[in-house]
Structures are given as C-alpha cells and as structure tokens.
Design a protein around this motif. Structure first.
Motif, PDB file in Angstrom:
ATOM      1  N   ASN A   5      13.928  13.163   2.227  1.00  0.00           N
ATOM      2  CA  ASN A   5      13.545  12.568   3.824  1.00  0.00           C
ATOM      3  C   ASN A   5      12.972  11.472   2.984  1.00  0.00           C
ATOM      4  O   ASN A   5      13.082  10.598   2.201  1.00  0.00           O
ATOM      5  CB  ASN A   5      12.183  13.165   3.850  1.00  0.00           C
ATOM      6  CG  ASN A   5      12.571  14.408   3.881  1.00  0.00           C
ATOM      7  OD1 ASN A   5      13.278  15.197   4.655  1.00  0.00           O
ATOM      8  ND2 ASN A   5      10.847  14.786   3.569  1.00  0.00           N
ATOM      9  N   ILE A   6      14.083  10.742   4.055  1.00  0.00           N
ATOM     10  CA  ILE A   6      13.987   8.913   5.032  1.00  0.00           C
ATOM     11  C   ILE A   6      12.829   8.998   5.456  1.00  0.00           C
ATOM     12  O   ILE A   6      13.007   9.163   6.337  1.00  0.00           O
ATOM     13  CB  ILE A   6      14.807   8.081   5.046  1.00  0.00           C
ATOM     14  CG1 ILE A   6      15.610   8.252   3.544  1.00  0.00           C
ATOM     15  CG2 ILE A   6      14.383   7.006   4.899  1.00  0.00           C
ATOM     16  CD1 ILE A   6      16.769   7.824   3.762  1.00  0.00           C
ATOM     17  N   TYR A   7      11.725   8.022   5.495  1.00  0.00           N
ATOM     18  CA  TYR A   7      10.546   8.379   6.562  1.00  0.00           C
ATOM     19  C   TYR A   7      10.855   6.636   7.041  1.00  0.00           C
ATOM     20  O   TYR A   7       9.440   6.021   7.807  1.00  0.00           O
ATOM     21  CB  TYR A   7       9.386   8.183   6.116  1.00  0.00           C
ATOM     22  CG  TYR A   7       8.928   9.613   5.346  1.00  0.00           C
ATOM     23  CD1 TYR A   7       9.153  10.867   5.991  1.00  0.00           C
ATOM     24  CD2 TYR A   7       9.295   9.859   3.958  1.00  0.00           C
ATOM     25  CE1 TYR A   7       8.944  12.366   5.075  1.00  0.00           C
ATOM     26  CE2 TYR A   7       8.894  11.292   3.466  1.00  0.00           C
ATOM     27  CZ  TYR A   7       8.617  11.936   4.173  1.00  0.00           C
ATOM     28  OH  TYR A   7       8.394  13.360   3.729  1.00  0.00           O
ATOM     29  N   ALA A  11      17.055   2.217   6.506  1.00  0.00           N
ATOM     30  CA  ALA A  11      17.017   1.878   5.284  1.00  0.00           C
ATOM     31  C   ALA A  11      17.474   0.207   4.521  1.00  0.00           C
ATOM     32  O   ALA A  11      18.689   0.298   5.199  1.00  0.00           O
ATOM     33  CB  ALA A  11      17.378   3.032   4.569  1.00  0.00           C
ATOM     34  N   VAL A  12      17.781  -0.820   3.884  1.00  0.00           N
ATOM     35  CA  VAL A  12      17.991  -0.848   3.251  1.00  0.00           C
ATOM     36  C   VAL A  12      18.262  -1.204   1.524  1.00  0.00           C
ATOM     37  O   VAL A  12      17.350  -0.767   1.189  1.00  0.00           O
ATOM     38  CB  VAL A  12      17.589  -2.488   3.600  1.00  0.00           C
ATOM     39  CG1 VAL A  12      17.943  -2.065   5.015  1.00  0.00           C
ATOM     40  CG2 VAL A  12      16.617  -2.937   3.490  1.00  0.00           C
ATOM     41  N   THR A  15      18.919  -5.408  -2.978  1.00  0.00           N
ATOM     42  CA  THR A  15      19.336  -6.241  -3.127  1.00  0.00           C
ATOM     43  C   THR A  15      18.904  -6.612  -1.357  1.00  0.00           C
ATOM     44  O   THR A  15      18.970  -8.117  -1.014  1.00  0.00           O
ATOM     45  CB  THR A  15      20.973  -6.590  -3.043  1.00  0.00           C
ATOM     46  OG1 THR A  15      20.998  -5.643  -4.529  1.00  0.00           O
ATOM     47  CG2 THR A  15      21.195  -7.732  -3.395  1.00  0.00           C
ATOM     48  N   TYR A  16      19.401  -6.473  -0.431  1.00  0.00           N
ATOM     49  CA  TYR A  16      19.496  -6.975   0.987  1.00  0.00           C
ATOM     50  C   TYR A  16      18.275  -6.994   1.426  1.00  0.00           C
ATOM     51  O   TYR A  16      17.879  -8.436   2.178  1.00  0.00           O
ATOM     52  CB  TYR A  16      19.976  -6.075   2.112  1.00  0.00           C
ATOM     53  CG  TYR A  16      20.166  -6.455   3.487  1.00  0.00           C
ATOM     54  CD1 TYR A  16      20.967  -7.643   4.308  1.00  0.00           C
ATOM     55  CD2 TYR A  16      18.742  -6.137   4.291  1.00  0.00           C
ATOM     56  CE1 TYR A  16      21.288  -7.479   5.473  1.00  0.00           C
ATOM     57  CE2 TYR A  16      18.477  -6.554   5.657  1.00  0.00           C
ATOM     58  CZ  TYR A  16      19.502  -6.980   6.197  1.00  0.00           C
ATOM     59  OH  TYR A  16      19.916  -7.983   7.000  1.00  0.00           O
ATOM     60  N   ALA A  17      17.156  -6.217   1.080  1.00  0.00           N
ATOM     61  CA  ALA A  17      16.049  -6.629   1.468  1.00  0.00           C
ATOM     62  C   ALA A  17      15.290  -8.231   0.881  1.00  0.00           C
ATOM     63  O   ALA A  17      14.645  -8.417   1.351  1.00  0.00           O
ATOM     64  CB  ALA A  17      14.888  -5.545   1.151  1.00  0.00           C
ATOM     65  N   LEU A  32      13.443   0.786   1.241  1.00  0.00           N
ATOM     66  CA  LEU A  32      13.977   0.216   0.310  1.00  0.00           C
ATOM     67  C   LEU A  32      15.404   1.670  -0.788  1.00  0.00           C
ATOM     68  O   LEU A  32      14.245   2.307  -1.309  1.00  0.00           O
ATOM     69  CB  LEU A  32      13.355  -0.406  -0.613  1.00  0.00           C
ATOM     70  CG  LEU A  32      12.442  -2.287  -0.291  1.00  0.00           C
ATOM     71  CD1 LEU A  32      11.677  -1.996  -1.097  1.00  0.00           C
ATOM     72  CD2 LEU A  32      13.131  -2.182   0.602  1.00  0.00           C
ATOM     73  N   LEU A  33      15.506   0.749  -0.924  1.00  0.00           N
ATOM     74  CA  LEU A  33      17.185   1.911  -1.709  1.00  0.00           C
ATOM     75  C   LEU A  33      17.803   1.690  -3.163  1.00  0.00           C
ATOM     76  O   LEU A  33      17.945   0.028  -2.877  1.00  0.00           O
ATOM     77  CB  LEU A  33      18.273   2.100  -0.333  1.00  0.00           C
ATOM     78  CG  LEU A  33      18.223   3.021   0.627  1.00  0.00           C
ATOM     79  CD1 LEU A  33      19.471   3.242   1.687  1.00  0.00           C
ATOM     80  CD2 LEU A  33      17.193   4.598   0.429  1.00  0.00           C
ATOM     81  N   ASN A  34      18.360   2.220  -3.449  1.00  0.00           N
ATOM     82  CA  ASN A  34      17.612   1.763  -5.208  1.00  0.00           C
ATOM     83  C   ASN A  34      19.345   2.519  -5.519  1.00  0.00           C
ATOM     84  O   ASN A  34      18.930   4.173  -5.719  1.00  0.00           O
ATOM     85  CB  ASN A  34      17.257   1.295  -6.147  1.00  0.00           C
ATOM     86  CG  ASN A  34      17.919   0.905  -7.594  1.00  0.00           C
ATOM     87  OD1 ASN A  34      18.830   0.021  -7.135  1.00  0.00           O
ATOM     88  ND2 ASN A  34      16.877   0.443  -8.186  1.00  0.00           N
ATOM     89  N   ASN A  35      20.574   2.304  -5.727  1.00  0.00           N
ATOM     90  CA  ASN A  35      21.457   4.087  -5.901  1.00  0.00           C
ATOM     91  C   ASN A  35      21.306   4.974  -5.331  1.00  0.00           C
ATOM     92  O   ASN A  35      20.668   5.561  -5.761  1.00  0.00           O
ATOM     93  CB  ASN A  35      21.020   3.722  -7.340  1.00  0.00           C
ATOM     94  CG  ASN A  35      21.419   3.401  -8.557  1.00  0.00           C
ATOM     95  OD1 ASN A  35      22.760   2.077  -8.296  1.00  0.00           O
ATOM     96  ND2 ASN A  35      20.859   2.671  -9.496  1.00  0.00           N
ATOM     97  N   ASN A  36      21.230   3.781  -3.454  1.00  0.00           N
ATOM     98  CA  ASN A  36      20.899   5.454  -2.718  1.00  0.00           C
ATOM     99  C   ASN A  36      19.768   6.342  -2.406  1.00  0.00           C
ATOM    100  O   ASN A  36      19.970   7.506  -1.982  1.00  0.00           O
ATOM    101  CB  ASN A  36      22.632   5.908  -2.637  1.00  0.00           C
ATOM    102  CG  ASN A  36      23.244   5.455  -2.266  1.00  0.00           C
ATOM    103  OD1 ASN A  36      23.531   4.375  -1.971  1.00  0.00           O
ATOM    104  ND2 ASN A  36      25.021   5.658  -2.331  1.00  0.00           N
ATOM    105  N   LYS A  37      19.056   6.034  -3.327  1.00  0.00           N
ATOM    106  CA  LYS A  37      17.884   6.924  -3.529  1.00  0.00           C
ATOM    107  C   LYS A  37      16.815   6.094  -2.927  1.00  0.00           C
ATOM    108  O   LYS A  37      16.633   4.352  -3.360  1.00  0.00           O
ATOM    109  CB  LYS A  37      17.325   7.500  -5.354  1.00  0.00           C
ATOM    110  CG  LYS A  37      18.424   8.260  -5.325  1.00  0.00           C
ATOM    111  CD  LYS A  37      18.400   8.432  -6.678  1.00  0.00           C
ATOM    112  CE  LYS A  37      18.726   9.589  -7.652  1.00  0.00           C
ATOM    113  NZ  LYS A  37      18.720  10.020  -8.735  1.00  0.00           N
TER     114      LYS A  37
END
Length: 104
Positions: A5-7, A11-12, A15-17, A32-37
């Motif tokens: 779930n993404i609350y 979502a970025v 690196t982008y953040a 915040l995503l790292n390796n799509n998690k």
C-alpha cells in the motif's frame, strides 16, 4: 509477487526526492521509493501536525474509556462467577436483569 500500500497521492524515488525536496513537501505527503518499494514518507509540517492532533484525540478517548472498560470487565467476571454457582432454575431470574443489576 506481493503488493504494498502507498498512503500518498505521489510516489517518487529517493534520488528524485533528494533534489526536489521542496516539491515533495508542498505535496503534503510523498512516498519514497527505493527499488520500487516504499521505504519512507516525506510529510510536511501541516500534515504532520494534523496527524498528531488526530492521535492525541484517539489517545484521549482511550484514556477516558480504559478505566470504565476495565471496571465493566471485572464486574462481568464477578457476575459470571456468581451465575456459575447457581442452579439452572435461577437462570430465569438472571435472564431478565439489567446490566446494572447483574453486575452488582
């Protein structure tokens, strides 16, 4: 494959953040995503304060209910112990009692 779930509305990548922190904060909440998690969230001050106010309200309600609930549980246990020691014919008397009468 598991889903997560993404609350947040946005979502970025981490690196982008790093290079767009103000944009992430302006959004309210950004995942915040790292390796799509999802590895974390960036939450601006207004959103964080709102969350804390909600938690304070919940805690306040829990604190108000806890002693009363504990008291009711103790009274119910005593009532059940009393009923267990009675005969089946006494059941009719208990069936029509109010909670207050039963828990005395």
């Amino acid at each position: 494959m598991t889903t997560q779930n993404i609350y947040s509305q946005k979502a970025v990548s981490v690196t982008y953040a790093r290079s767009h922190i103000k944009e992430c904060l302006d959004n309210g909440t950004t995942a915040l995503l790292n390796n799509n998690k999802v590895t974390g969230y960036i939450v601006n001050a207004k959103t964080f304060e709102s969350m804390m106010n909600i938690l304070d309200g919940i805690t306040s309600v829990q604190n108000q209910l806890s002693p009363d609930l504990e008291s009711k549980i103790i009274r119910a246990q005593k009532a059940l112990n009393g009923i267990q020691s009675k005969s089946a014919s006494d059941y009719e008397k208990y069936k029509h009692m109010s909670d207050d009468e039963l828990f005395e």
